[in-house]
Design a protein around this motif. Sequence first.
Motif, short mmCIF file in Angstrom:
data_model
loop_
_atom_site.label_atom_id
_atom_site.label_comp_id
_atom_site.label_asym_id
_atom_site.label_seq_id
_atom_site.Cartn_x
_atom_site.Cartn_y
_atom_site.Cartn_z
N SER A 266 5.10 5.73 -10.54
CA SER A 266 5.32 7.12 -10.93
C SER A 266 4.90 8.09 -9.84
CB SER A 266 4.55 7.43 -12.22
OG SER A 266 3.16 7.25 -12.03
N ASP A 267 3.90 7.74 -9.04
CA ASP A 267 3.47 8.62 -7.96
C ASP A 267 4.51 8.69 -6.85
OD1 ASP A 267 0.68 9.34 -8.84
OD2 ASP A 267 0.52 7.17 -8.82
N ILE A 268 5.18 7.58 -6.60
CA ILE A 268 6.25 7.57 -5.60
C ILE A 268 7.38 8.50 -6.05
CG2 ILE A 268 7.89 6.14 -4.34
CD1 ILE A 268 5.03 5.38 -3.71
N VAL A 269 7.74 8.41 -7.33
CA VAL A 269 8.82 9.25 -7.86
C VAL A 269 8.43 10.72 -7.78
CG1 VAL A 269 10.16 9.82 -9.93
CG2 VAL A 269 9.68 7.42 -9.37
N VAL B 8 4.64 4.49 1.66
CA VAL B 8 4.65 4.45 3.12
C VAL B 8 5.27 5.74 3.65
CG1 VAL B 8 4.80 1.92 3.15
CG2 VAL B 8 6.91 3.30 3.22
N GLN B 9 5.17 5.93 4.95
CA GLN B 9 5.78 7.10 5.58
C GLN B 9 7.30 7.04 5.42
OE1 GLN B 9 4.11 9.56 7.07
NE2 GLN B 9 2.07 8.63 6.96
N PRO B 10 7.97 8.20 5.32
CA PRO B 10 9.44 8.20 5.22
C PRO B 10 10.07 7.40 6.36
CG PRO B 10 8.57 10.39 4.78
CD PRO B 10 7.40 9.56 5.25
N GLY B 11 11.01 6.56 6.03
CA GLY B 11 11.64 5.70 7.02
C GLY B 11 10.90 4.40 7.27
N ASN B 12 9.69 4.27 6.70
CA ASN B 12 8.87 3.05 6.82
C ASN B 12 8.76 2.60 8.28
OD1 ASN B 12 7.33 0.84 6.15
ND2 ASN B 12 8.98 -0.29 5.12
N PRO B 13 8.18 3.45 9.16
CA PRO B 13 8.14 3.12 10.60
C PRO B 13 7.34 1.87 10.93
CG PRO B 13 6.74 5.01 10.10
CD PRO B 13 7.55 4.75 8.87
N GLN B 14 6.41 1.46 10.06
CA GLN B 14 5.60 0.27 10.33
C GLN B 14 6.20 -0.99 9.70
OE1 GLN B 14 3.19 0.22 12.43
NE2 GLN B 14 2.90 2.42 12.73
N ASP C 266 10.52 13.22 -1.50
CA ASP C 266 10.82 12.80 -0.13
C ASP C 266 9.59 12.75 0.77
OD1 ASP C 266 13.51 12.66 -0.82
OD2 ASP C 266 13.89 14.75 -0.25
N ALA C 267 8.42 13.05 0.24
CA ALA C 267 7.21 13.07 1.07
C ALA C 267 6.78 11.67 1.48
CB ALA C 267 6.07 13.76 0.32
N VAL C 268 7.13 10.67 0.67
CA VAL C 268 6.82 9.28 0.99
C VAL C 268 8.01 8.42 0.60
CG1 VAL C 268 4.33 9.61 0.59
CG2 VAL C 268 5.79 8.76 -1.27
N GLU C 269 7.94 7.16 1.00
CA GLU C 269 8.94 6.18 0.60
C GLU C 269 8.22 5.05 -0.14
OE1 GLU C 269 11.94 3.27 3.07
OE2 GLU C 269 11.90 5.40 3.61
N GLY C 270 8.88 4.43 -1.08
CA GLY C 270 8.25 3.37 -1.87
C GLY C 270 8.71 1.99 -1.46
N VAL C 271 7.77 1.06 -1.42
CA VAL C 271 8.08 -0.36 -1.22
C VAL C 271 7.76 -1.06 -2.53
CG1 VAL C 271 7.52 -2.46 0.05
CG2 VAL C 271 7.56 -0.26 1.25
N VAL C 272 8.77 -1.60 -3.18
CA VAL C 272 8.62 -2.21 -4.49
C VAL C 272 7.90 -3.56 -4.37
CG1 VAL C 272 9.86 -3.16 -6.48
CG2 VAL C 272 10.66 -1.04 -5.39
N ALA D 298 -2.55 7.85 6.87
CA ALA D 298 -2.54 6.41 6.57
C ALA D 298 -1.10 5.91 6.66
CB ALA D 298 -3.11 6.13 5.19
N ASP D 299 -0.97 4.63 6.98
CA ASP D 299 0.35 4.02 7.07
C ASP D 299 0.87 3.58 5.71
OD1 ASP D 299 0.53 4.05 10.01
OD2 ASP D 299 -1.09 2.58 9.93
N ALA D 300 -0.05 3.20 4.83
CA ALA D 300 0.37 2.72 3.51
C ALA D 300 -0.75 2.93 2.51
CB ALA D 300 0.75 1.24 3.57
N ALA D 301 -0.36 3.12 1.25
CA ALA D 301 -1.33 3.28 0.17
C ALA D 301 -0.79 2.57 -1.07
CB ALA D 301 -1.57 4.75 -0.14
#
Length: 273
Positions: A214-217, A140-146, A221-227, A206-209
């Motif tokens: 491993s891609d999140i890592v 998701v976008q940094p900060g998870n705005p959605q 800082d370009a994206v944030e991960g939702v486990v 996109a809001d989420a993918a």
Amino acid sequence: MGGRRLDQGDQRHRGRAVKPVGAGLGAALGATAAVLLLASCGGTSEGATQQPPSTVTVLAAASLTEAFTELATAYEDAHPGVTVEVSTGSSTTLAQQIAEGAPADVYAGAGTGALAQLPEGYAADGGEEVLTRNVLEIAVQPGNPQAISGLTDFARTDLDTVLCAETVPCGRAADEAFASAGITATPASRELDVKATLAKVELGEADAAMVYRSDIVAARDAVEGVVIPDEENVTLDYPLVWFDEDEHTLGFVELLLGDRGQQVLTDLGFSGR
């Protein structure tokens, strides 16, 4: 570890014996080590010939880009005159290219389903092992705005979500996770491979993918991960196949399967063998 394994769907692979590292590969690596030791000794004896430059051609899943780039450089630094050429992309596409005659010494895929694209007896002159494992995670976008929290958000019509194509491992794994959860995803697009899918979020398109942990890592800082909880997640095995026993093919395989290679993979978010 995820709660389920992606359906591998390859009867040939499951029913065929493969060479374990401790047997065929171990013996071959012993001979390789002796050759490399002789080559590394200072000076040359009378009548000795100079070893020609060597290239190891590697085709790997897009999610392995960062790990294989780092390890290829490490191998080249330790073996002057050797080039490790790494090409990455969709596991399915790469396997199809090998079946059509594209040169390859080593293949590493995400999920074992793409092995069905390889010719019968593909590892007869080499070997095969599980390299590592991976699980899904939501980018998701940094900060998870959605305020995206899980799989159900991929059914929201007010969001632009992105998945990998149905024919590639990350897409098949996502579809399995949604089916098991009884969710009908409504993606705005489905991309060629996991890096193209992740890029949609990195670029703000996109809001989420649905990608791999491993891609999140690797994205830092370009994206944030939702486990995704283990019971809702899918685990993929990453097969490593080598098609010959050239000394540097085996040397690079040893690096990948050894402590250093496994540490690089773990540091990048993979789950280990």
